[in-house]
Structures are given as structure tokens and as C-alpha cells.
Design a protein around this motif. Structure first.
Motif, PDB file in Angstrom:
ATOM      1  N   ASP A  85      37.998  34.159  53.996  1.00 49.21           N
ATOM      2  CA  ASP A  85      37.047  33.300  54.695  1.00 49.21           C
ATOM      3  C   ASP A  85      37.342  33.281  56.189  1.00 49.21           C
ATOM      4  O   ASP A  85      38.506  33.285  56.593  1.00 49.21           O
ATOM      5  CB  ASP A  85      37.139  31.867  54.148  1.00 49.21           C
ATOM      6  N   PHE A 110      27.074  38.528  47.888  1.00 48.97           N
ATOM      7  CA  PHE A 110      27.372  38.165  46.501  1.00 48.97           C
ATOM      8  C   PHE A 110      28.115  36.844  46.442  1.00 48.97           C
ATOM      9  O   PHE A 110      29.166  36.672  47.064  1.00 48.97           O
ATOM     10  CB  PHE A 110      28.167  39.278  45.820  1.00 48.97           C
ATOM     11  N   LYS A 111      27.526  35.910  45.703  1.00 49.64           N
ATOM     12  CA  LYS A 111      28.090  34.557  45.569  1.00 49.64           C
ATOM     13  C   LYS A 111      28.663  34.409  44.161  1.00 49.64           C
ATOM     14  O   LYS A 111      28.766  35.380  43.415  1.00 49.64           O
ATOM     15  CB  LYS A 111      26.982  33.524  45.791  1.00 49.64           C
ATOM     16  N   VAL A 112      28.969  33.148  43.789  1.00 49.09           N
ATOM     17  CA  VAL A 112      29.420  32.877  42.424  1.00 49.09           C
ATOM     18  C   VAL A 112      28.336  33.403  41.471  1.00 49.09           C
ATOM     19  O   VAL A 112      27.158  33.166  41.680  1.00 49.09           O
ATOM     20  CB  VAL A 112      29.614  31.357  42.232  1.00 49.09           C
ATOM     21  N   PRO A 113      28.707  34.172  40.451  1.00 51.13           N
ATOM     22  CA  PRO A 113      27.707  34.799  39.584  1.00 51.13           C
ATOM     23  C   PRO A 113      26.841  33.774  38.831  1.00 51.13           C
ATOM     24  O   PRO A 113      27.322  32.714  38.438  1.00 51.13           O
ATOM     25  CB  PRO A 113      28.532  35.622  38.595  1.00 51.13           C
ATOM     26  N   ARG A 125      25.642  43.444  38.195  1.00 48.12           N
ATOM     27  CA  ARG A 125      24.888  42.860  39.318  1.00 48.12           C
ATOM     28  C   ARG A 125      25.047  43.670  40.607  1.00 48.12           C
ATOM     29  O   ARG A 125      24.169  43.660  41.459  1.00 48.12           O
ATOM     30  CB  ARG A 125      25.284  41.398  39.546  1.00 48.12           C
ATOM     31  N   TYR A 126      26.149  44.417  40.737  1.00 52.23           N
ATOM     32  CA  TYR A 126      26.351  45.246  41.933  1.00 52.23           C
ATOM     33  C   TYR A 126      25.511  46.519  41.843  1.00 52.23           C
ATOM     34  O   TYR A 126      24.925  46.962  42.829  1.00 52.23           O
ATOM     35  CB  TYR A 126      27.841  45.554  42.111  1.00 52.23           C
ATOM     36  N   ARG A 141      30.727  40.800  50.581  1.00 52.37           N
ATOM     37  CA  ARG A 141      31.449  40.632  49.311  1.00 52.37           C
ATOM     38  C   ARG A 141      30.843  41.641  48.322  1.00 52.37           C
ATOM     39  O   ARG A 141      29.719  42.079  48.499  1.00 52.37           O
ATOM     40  CB  ARG A 141      31.350  39.223  48.742  1.00 52.37           C
ATOM     41  N   GLU A 145      35.267  41.532  44.403  1.00 56.09           N
ATOM     42  CA  GLU A 145      35.560  40.138  44.029  1.00 56.09           C
ATOM     43  C   GLU A 145      36.066  40.065  42.584  1.00 56.09           C
ATOM     44  O   GLU A 145      36.790  39.145  42.212  1.00 56.09           O
ATOM     45  CB  GLU A 145      34.315  39.255  44.191  1.00 56.09           C
ATOM     46  N   GLU A 146      35.691  41.066  41.790  1.00 54.07           N
ATOM     47  CA  GLU A 146      36.048  41.080  40.367  1.00 54.07           C
ATOM     48  C   GLU A 146      37.542  41.333  40.137  1.00 54.07           C
ATOM     49  O   GLU A 146      38.042  41.146  39.027  1.00 54.07           O
ATOM     50  CB  GLU A 146      35.209  42.126  39.626  1.00 54.07           C
ATOM     51  N   VAL A 149      38.893  37.252  43.667  1.00 56.02           N
ATOM     52  CA  VAL A 149      38.748  35.835  43.290  1.00 56.02           C
ATOM     53  C   VAL A 149      38.886  35.651  41.773  1.00 56.02           C
ATOM     54  O   VAL A 149      39.456  34.673  41.304  1.00 56.02           O
ATOM     55  CB  VAL A 149      37.412  35.244  43.826  1.00 56.02           C
ATOM     56  N   VAL A 150      38.403  36.635  41.022  1.00 56.14           N
ATOM     57  CA  VAL A 150      38.472  36.530  39.559  1.00 56.14           C
ATOM     58  C   VAL A 150      39.926  36.621  39.081  1.00 56.14           C
ATOM     59  O   VAL A 150      40.316  36.000  38.092  1.00 56.14           O
ATOM     60  CB  VAL A 150      37.587  37.608  38.884  1.00 56.14           C
ATOM     61  N   ASN A 156      37.400  32.195  36.250  1.00 58.95           N
ATOM     62  CA  ASN A 156      36.232  33.059  36.462  1.00 58.95           C
ATOM     63  C   ASN A 156      36.121  34.113  35.358  1.00 58.95           C
ATOM     64  O   ASN A 156      35.026  34.476  34.930  1.00 58.95           O
ATOM     65  CB  ASN A 156      36.323  33.773  37.816  1.00 58.95           C
TER      66      ASN A 156
HETATM   67  P1  AMP Z   1      30.380  32.654  50.825  1.00 56.96           P
HETATM   68  O1  AMP Z   1      30.521  34.127  50.940  1.00 56.96           O
HETATM   69  O2  AMP Z   1      31.214  31.890  51.811  1.00 56.96           O
HETATM   70  O3  AMP Z   1      28.957  32.205  50.824  1.00 56.96           O
HETATM   71  O4  AMP Z   1      30.981  32.225  49.407  1.00 56.96           O
HETATM   72  C1  AMP Z   1      30.649  32.881  48.238  1.00 56.96           C
HETATM   73  C2  AMP Z   1      31.593  32.421  47.163  1.00 56.96           C
HETATM   74  O5  AMP Z   1      31.288  33.141  45.976  1.00 56.96           O
HETATM   75  C3  AMP Z   1      33.051  32.686  47.490  1.00 56.96           C
HETATM   76  O6  AMP Z   1      33.800  31.535  47.295  1.00 56.96           O
HETATM   77  C4  AMP Z   1      33.438  33.756  46.502  1.00 56.96           C
HETATM   78  O7  AMP Z   1      34.776  33.665  46.108  1.00 56.96           O
HETATM   79  C5  AMP Z   1      32.494  33.502  45.343  1.00 56.96           C
HETATM   80  N1  AMP Z   1      32.295  34.704  44.545  1.00 56.96           N
HETATM   81  C6  AMP Z   1      31.793  35.886  44.938  1.00 56.96           C
HETATM   82  N2  AMP Z   1      31.819  36.778  43.926  1.00 56.96           N
HETATM   83  C7  AMP Z   1      32.365  36.151  42.868  1.00 56.96           C
HETATM   84  C8  AMP Z   1      32.681  36.533  41.529  1.00 56.96           C
HETATM   85  N3  AMP Z   1      32.418  37.763  41.074  1.00 56.96           N
HETATM   86  N4  AMP Z   1      33.231  35.621  40.717  1.00 56.96           N
HETATM   87  C9  AMP Z   1      33.505  34.373  41.163  1.00 56.96           C
HETATM   88  N5  AMP Z   1      33.232  33.947  42.400  1.00 56.96           N
HETATM   89  C10 AMP Z   1      32.672  34.807  43.257  1.00 56.96           C
END
Ligand code: AMP
Ligand code: MG
Length: 356
Positions: A85, A110-113, A125-126, A141, A145-146, A149-150, A156
Motif C-alpha cells: 500500500d 483487482f479487489k477482494v474477490p 478472474r484474471y 494488483r 495476490e493469490e 495476501v492469500v 482468504n
Molecule cells: P486497493 O487496491 O487499495 O483498492 O485494495 C484492494 C484490496 O483487495 C487489497 O486489500 C487487497 O489485498 C485485496 N485483494 C486483492 N486481490 C485479492 C485476493 N485475490 N484475495 C483477497 N484479497 C484481495
């Protein structure tokens, strides 16, 4: 052999190659992010002002080569942007792509799925957002992320509802391999993948978070989740290091971009992208003799339709003048070249250039 007017000289190419060399993660090397890459590196450039001309040159070259990429319609480019971030993904996209025709570029964040996305395999999704031939697609992103963050937050993975057999053993090792295989498949099919990791220091992130908190116009960019993620700094550094060690490949290597100075990160990203496009070297499609003959026929028919008093072809004179001017000015007007005329259709990919 003549070069096209916008092509870089061998010396300029060498300088570009030397400039980006420190960012490359050598395929097969084991990365320790904190030790191997300095977020404050600036390649000897003094300050932002010293880099202005470089950024402008990068933006100009990207614009020109994107036009050629779209016209040739053979290769596609996928840009993968990963970062912590506040590392500056959004600003980098905005600045580096500022000169490019928006029709040829798509950005996907790409955000939270979603529930629908979680109902599929992890790459689904990609894959749905990949660029077409002729396009530049940017993943803000990405599939990485897989394994980031996962991995840092295993809940996740629970949400992905994998069967037990698919969770057993070295799931991250398998994901690296699956990602590498997927990227290899894409590059075998004409899609170049440019992977950029914006490398920010812990201290610079602290300062940028404070700026977001202090400036009212920047508040929206801060979420308390960002502060929670910061607490997992070491886990993320480990996950990034592992990712870089296992997924920098000959066909899709990683670049670690020093990101503590926004202006430097933008120049560096521009330079890596320009290098990729130079390697692809897209050309405007050539017009064959047969096609030229057909165009001439249409032209004659249109000229015959001119009403009384109108010039049969009002552009003829302008074109003649432009050609005269071009003859006198052999290099460097900075504009994309019009398609050259060649003698046979097979010359399509490497047409004979004007002035040869
Ligand atoms: P932002 O890019 O600041 O808008 O935040 C997007 C959020 O989505 C971040 O906190 C990422 O960690 C989260 N994110 C993106 N891809 C994934 C994923 N595959 N699984 C879980 N969270 C994700
Ligand atoms: Mg955010």
C-alpha cells in the motif's frame, strides 16, 4: 540498412539496457528483498528535475510504439503491477501512460474477490481481463495476490472452498508453478508479460500514510485495513521474496522498481515498458502492390465524382508538399511513420522502410 526515423541509436539502446539492468530479478536466483534491492536507489540521478526529460522521452516512445502495436495487431502486452500500500501504483499508471491512446490500453484493478469469482479456479478472474492482440492491459494488483495476501491471510484461502486434496502439501509451490505455466502459455501465444514490483521502504510507507491522514483530500486513500496490513510487514516481505524467487522466469521475469522516490519509479517503469516494446518492434502493416492497385482504383473513382470547380483531390497538394519537406529532413520529426509500400505480401512483418 536504414532505420525508421524514431528508432533509438545503438548507443541509446545500450544506455536504456544499462539503466534497467539493476531492476531485473535473474530467473532462478533466490531473492531476499530487504538485502538485494534498495527502495531508495536512483541510478545516479540527482533529483526529480534531472529526470524530467527522461520521463518525457519515455512517455513519447510509449505513445508511438503503442500506436504501432495496435496497428500491427499481432502482439499483446500485459503489465502486472504489484506493490505494498502507498507504493504509488495508481500515480505510476497515470503518469507513465499519460501519452497513450486510451483506446489501446485497459487498466483493471483487482479487489477482494466477489462471490462469483470465488466460485471458480483462482486464475479465472484474471484470465477474463487479459488484453487482446494490439492492446496493452494493465493489472493493478494481479494473480500474484493469490500468493501474497492469500498467503499472509489464510482465511482468504478458506473462502476459495478448495477440495481438501487441493489444499494438501505445498500449495504455494504449486501455485507458483501454475502461474509460471499460465504465463508461459500466454507468452507462447504472443502476449508479452511485464512484471513490476514497486519496492517501498517501511519508513517511506509510514510517511506516505501520515500524508494521507494529514491532508483532507488524501483521506479517502487511507483505510484502517492499510495500517493493519503494515503490522504484517515482515510476513509480506517474506511473501514477496518467495514470489520473486519462484516466478521470475525467462519468459516473464520480474523487475523490482525502487519506489521511495515517485519520480524515479515512474522513469524506471517507463524504461522497462519501452524496452519491451522495442523488443517486440511492432511495425505498421505494409500495403502490397495488389492492395495499392485497389486503392488507386477507388481514388480514381472518387476523383471522377468531383463537382464542377472542386479540386479532384484536395489532399494531393498537401501530400506533395509534405513529401518534399520529408526529403529535406531525413531524421527525427518524432511522428509515427505512414505505412510503406512494398512489392509483395510476404514482406508484411518487416517492411522495407522509406528512404532505403
Ligand atoms: P486497493 O487496491 O487499495 O483498492 O485494495 C484492494 C484490496 O483487495 C487489497 O486489500 C487487497 O489485498 C485485496 N485483494 C486483492 N486481490 C485479492 C485476493 N485475490 N484475495 C483477497 N484479497 C484481495
Ligand atoms: Mg488501498
Amino acid at each position: 540498412m536504414a532505420t525508421t526515423r524514431q528508432e533509438l541509436t545503438p548507443k541509446q539502446r545500450q544506455r536504456l539496457a544499462d539503466f534497467i539492468a539493476p531492476f531485473l530479478v535473474k530467473p532462478g536466483s533466490k531473492v531476499n528483498l530487504a538485502k538485494d534491492f534498495d527502495p531508495g536507489f536512483k541510478a545516479g540521478l540527482k533529483n526529480k528535475k534531472a529526470g524530467v526529460a527522461l520521463l518525457e522521452e519515455g512517455v513519447r516512445l510509449l505513445s508511438e510504439y503503442q500506436a504501432r502495436l495496435a496497428a500491427q495487431d499481432t502482439w499483446g502486452v500485459l503489465v502486472v503491477l504489484q506493490a505494498l500500500d502507498a507504493a504509488g501504483k495508481d500515480g505510476t499508471i497515470r503518469h507513465v501512460m499519460s501519452g497513450v491512446n486510451p483506446q489501446g490500453v485497459q487498466v483493471h484493478s483487482f479487489k477482494v474477490p466477489s462471490a462469483e469469482e470465488l466460485g471458480h479456479d483462482f486464475l479465472w478472474r484474471y484470465a477474463r481481463r487479459l488484453p487482446a492482440r494490439g492492446d496493452i492491459g494493465i493489472f493493478n494488483r494481479s494473480h500474484y495476490e493469490e500468493v501474497l495476501v492469500v498467503r499472509v491471510h489464510p482465511e482468504n484461502l478458506d473462502r476459495q472452498r478448495l477440495p481438501n486434496a487441493s489444499r494438501r502439501g505445498d500449495i504455494w509451490g504449486r501455485r507458483y508453478r501454475e502461474i509460471n505455466d499460465w504465463e508461459r502459455y500466454l507468452s507462447d501465444n504472443g502476449f508479452r508479460i511485464v512484471k513490476l514490483f514497486l519496492n517501498l521502504s517501511r519508513e517511506e510507507q509510514r510517511v506516505r500514510f501520515l500524508r494521507r491522514l494529514d491532508l483532507p483530500d488524501h483521506n479517502w486513500k487511507f483505510s484502517t485495513a492499510d495500517a493493519r496490513e503494515r503490522e504484517r510487514w515482515d510476513d509480506y516481505q517474506r511473501a514477496f521474496s518467495e514470489m520473486l524467487s519462484h516466478t521470475s522466469t525467462d519468459w516473464a521475469p520480474w523487475n523490482v522498481i525502487p519506489a521511495d522516490r515517485k519520480w524515479f519509479a515512474r522513469i524506471a517503469v517507463g524504461a522497462v515498458l519501452v524496452t519491451t516494446l522495442l523488443e517486440i518492434d511492432p511495425r505498421f502493416p505494409a500495403v502490397t502492390k495488389q492492395q495499392r492497385a485497389a486503392l488507386t482504383e477507388v481514388k480514381q473513382a472518387l476523383e471522377a465524382q468531383a463537382p464542377k470547380g472542386a479540386a479532384p483531390d484536395p489532399f494531393e497538394q498537401t501530400r506533395r508538399e509534405a513529401n518534399e519537406a520529408a526529403k529535406e529532413m531525413p531524421r527525427g520529426d518524432g511522428k509515427p511513420q505512414p505505412p510503406p509500400v512494398t512489392d509483395d505480401a510476404n514482406a508484411g512483418e518487416r517492411p522495407v522502410e522509406r528512404g532505403e
